[in-house]
Design a protein around this motif. Structure first.
Motif, mmCIF file in Angstrom:
data_model
loop_
_atom_site.group_PDB
_atom_site.id
_atom_site.type_symbol
_atom_site.label_atom_id
_atom_site.label_comp_id
_atom_site.label_asym_id
_atom_site.label_seq_id
_atom_site.Cartn_x
_atom_site.Cartn_y
_atom_site.Cartn_z
ATOM 1 N N PRO A 110 4.131 12.308 -10.938
ATOM 2 C CA PRO A 110 3.225 13.285 -11.553
ATOM 3 C C PRO A 110 1.762 12.906 -11.303
ATOM 4 N N PRO A 111 0.863 13.888 -11.317
ATOM 5 C CA PRO A 111 -0.561 13.586 -11.123
ATOM 6 C C PRO A 111 -1.029 12.500 -12.096
ATOM 7 N N GLY A 112 -1.918 11.635 -11.605
ATOM 8 C CA GLY A 112 -2.452 10.567 -12.434
ATOM 9 C C GLY A 112 -1.847 9.209 -12.138
ATOM 10 N N PHE A 113 -0.727 9.167 -11.428
ATOM 11 C CA PHE A 113 -0.111 7.896 -11.078
ATOM 12 C C PHE A 113 -0.480 7.562 -9.637
ATOM 13 N N GLU A 114 -1.465 6.677 -9.485
ATOM 14 C CA GLU A 114 -1.998 6.329 -8.168
ATOM 15 C C GLU A 114 -1.999 4.822 -8.005
ATOM 16 N N ASP A 115 -2.024 4.375 -6.729
ATOM 17 C CA ASP A 115 -2.145 2.949 -6.481
ATOM 18 C C ASP A 115 -3.628 2.582 -6.381
ATOM 19 N N ASP B 144 -5.492 2.187 -3.921
ATOM 20 C CA ASP B 144 -6.203 2.949 -2.887
ATOM 21 C C ASP B 144 -6.340 4.418 -3.252
ATOM 22 N N ARG B 145 -5.960 4.760 -4.458
ATOM 23 C CA ARG B 145 -6.027 6.130 -4.975
ATOM 24 C C ARG B 145 -5.044 7.067 -4.274
ATOM 25 N N ASP B 146 -3.958 6.497 -3.748
ATOM 26 C CA ASP B 146 -2.872 7.292 -3.174
ATOM 27 C C ASP B 146 -1.851 7.559 -4.270
ATOM 28 N N ARG B 147 -1.363 8.796 -4.342
ATOM 29 C CA ARG B 147 -0.348 9.104 -5.345
ATOM 30 C C ARG B 147 0.944 8.382 -5.047
ATOM 31 N N CYS B 148 1.555 7.839 -6.082
ATOM 32 C CA CYS B 148 2.811 7.108 -5.932
ATOM 33 C C CYS B 148 3.948 8.083 -5.631
ATOM 34 N N MET B 149 4.961 7.591 -4.946
ATOM 35 C CA MET B 149 6.119 8.408 -4.592
ATOM 36 C C MET B 149 7.336 8.000 -5.420
ATOM 37 N N LEU B 150 8.156 8.996 -5.737
ATOM 38 C CA LEU B 150 9.410 8.753 -6.443
ATOM 39 C C LEU B 150 10.589 8.714 -5.479
ATOM 40 N N ALA B 151 10.448 9.354 -4.327
ATOM 41 C CA ALA B 151 11.513 9.353 -3.323
ATOM 42 C C ALA B 151 10.905 9.677 -1.970
ATOM 43 N N SER B 152 11.480 9.084 -0.934
ATOM 44 C CA SER B 152 11.030 9.342 0.429
ATOM 45 C C SER B 152 12.222 9.205 1.361
ATOM 46 N N PHE B 153 12.534 10.263 2.096
ATOM 47 C CA PHE B 153 13.617 10.258 3.072
ATOM 48 C C PHE B 153 13.004 10.503 4.441
ATOM 49 N N GLU B 154 13.312 9.631 5.403
ATOM 50 C CA GLU B 154 12.727 9.760 6.735
ATOM 51 C C GLU B 154 13.821 10.014 7.768
ATOM 52 N N PHE B 155 13.504 10.912 8.696
ATOM 53 C CA PHE B 155 14.431 11.319 9.742
ATOM 54 C C PHE B 155 13.721 11.250 11.084
ATOM 55 N N HIS B 156 14.473 10.922 12.136
ATOM 56 C CA HIS B 156 13.941 10.936 13.497
ATOM 57 C C HIS B 156 14.750 11.912 14.348
ATOM 58 N N HIS B 157 14.213 12.232 15.512
ATOM 59 C CA HIS B 157 14.873 13.112 16.488
ATOM 60 C C HIS B 157 15.183 14.474 15.874
ATOM 61 N N TYR C 255 4.168 1.827 -6.152
ATOM 62 C CA TYR C 255 3.717 2.826 -5.174
ATOM 63 C C TYR C 255 4.895 3.507 -4.480
ATOM 64 N N LEU C 256 5.894 2.732 -4.090
ATOM 65 C CA LEU C 256 7.085 3.271 -3.447
ATOM 66 C C LEU C 256 8.331 2.742 -4.145
ATOM 67 N N PRO C 257 9.367 3.556 -4.245
ATOM 68 C CA PRO C 257 10.634 3.014 -4.754
ATOM 69 C C PRO C 257 11.241 2.073 -3.718
#
Length: 168
Positions: free
Chosen positions: A66-71, A73-86, A139-141
């Protein structure tokens, strides 16, 4: 006996609904009782970042805190991140896009963290999300343990506008 597959339903305040379905590929050993395919994650209120560099397409689906949760460097923290290639665009219609790619990263909290957030629990009261200092949020899970065995699997990713945004 079929192995218990992970499933994740996370909600944020982004503009998209992203569904991830995983399928085994030829290099996955079938000696274990792997599932044939399963819906791995449904991210409601997600954002995404996609790019193409020197022939490699990369896509990341993210749920922000949610807004207000920053590290620091003032970057918003993430609750989930899924990365895909190709990533390959299979179809696009009416604002809905279907991609196929390879799951290469899954950072996410356990499902009970998202359930507690949905019930109104403050992020700073959830141990798994707490950083090293009072009032700080991670900052990241961490890598989601349930998805580590499925890295390298084929991913079918559907992205649609989050209709909840239209109601506000």
């Amino acid at each position: 006996m079929t192995e218990q597959t992970p499933a994740l339903a996370a909600a944020g305040n982004g503009a998209y609904r992203i569904c991830v379905r995983l399928e085994p590929v030829s290099h996955v050993r079938h000696g274990r009782s792997w599932p044939e395919a399963f819906t791995a994650a449904t991210l409601t209120g997600a954002d995404f970042n996609a790019d193409h560099d020197r022939g490699l397409s990369r896509f990341e689906a993210r749920i922000y805190a949610p807004p207000g949760f920053e590290d620091s460097d003032r970057d918003r923290c993430m609750l989930a991140s899924f990365e895909f290639h190709h990533m390959v665009l299979d179809s696009a219609r009416g604002g809905v896009m279907d991609f196929t790619g390879v799951l290469v990263g899954a950072l996410a909290y356990p499902q009970d963290v998202y359930d507690r957030l949905a019930a109104g629990c403050p992020l700073t009261d959830i141990d798994e999300a707490r950083g090293n200092w009072p009032g700080e949020v991670r900052y990241l899970p961490l890598p989601h343990p349930g998805f580590q065995a499925y890295l390298g699997w084929r991913a079918k990713v559907t992205i649609a506008p989050d209709r909840r945004q239209d109601d506000q």
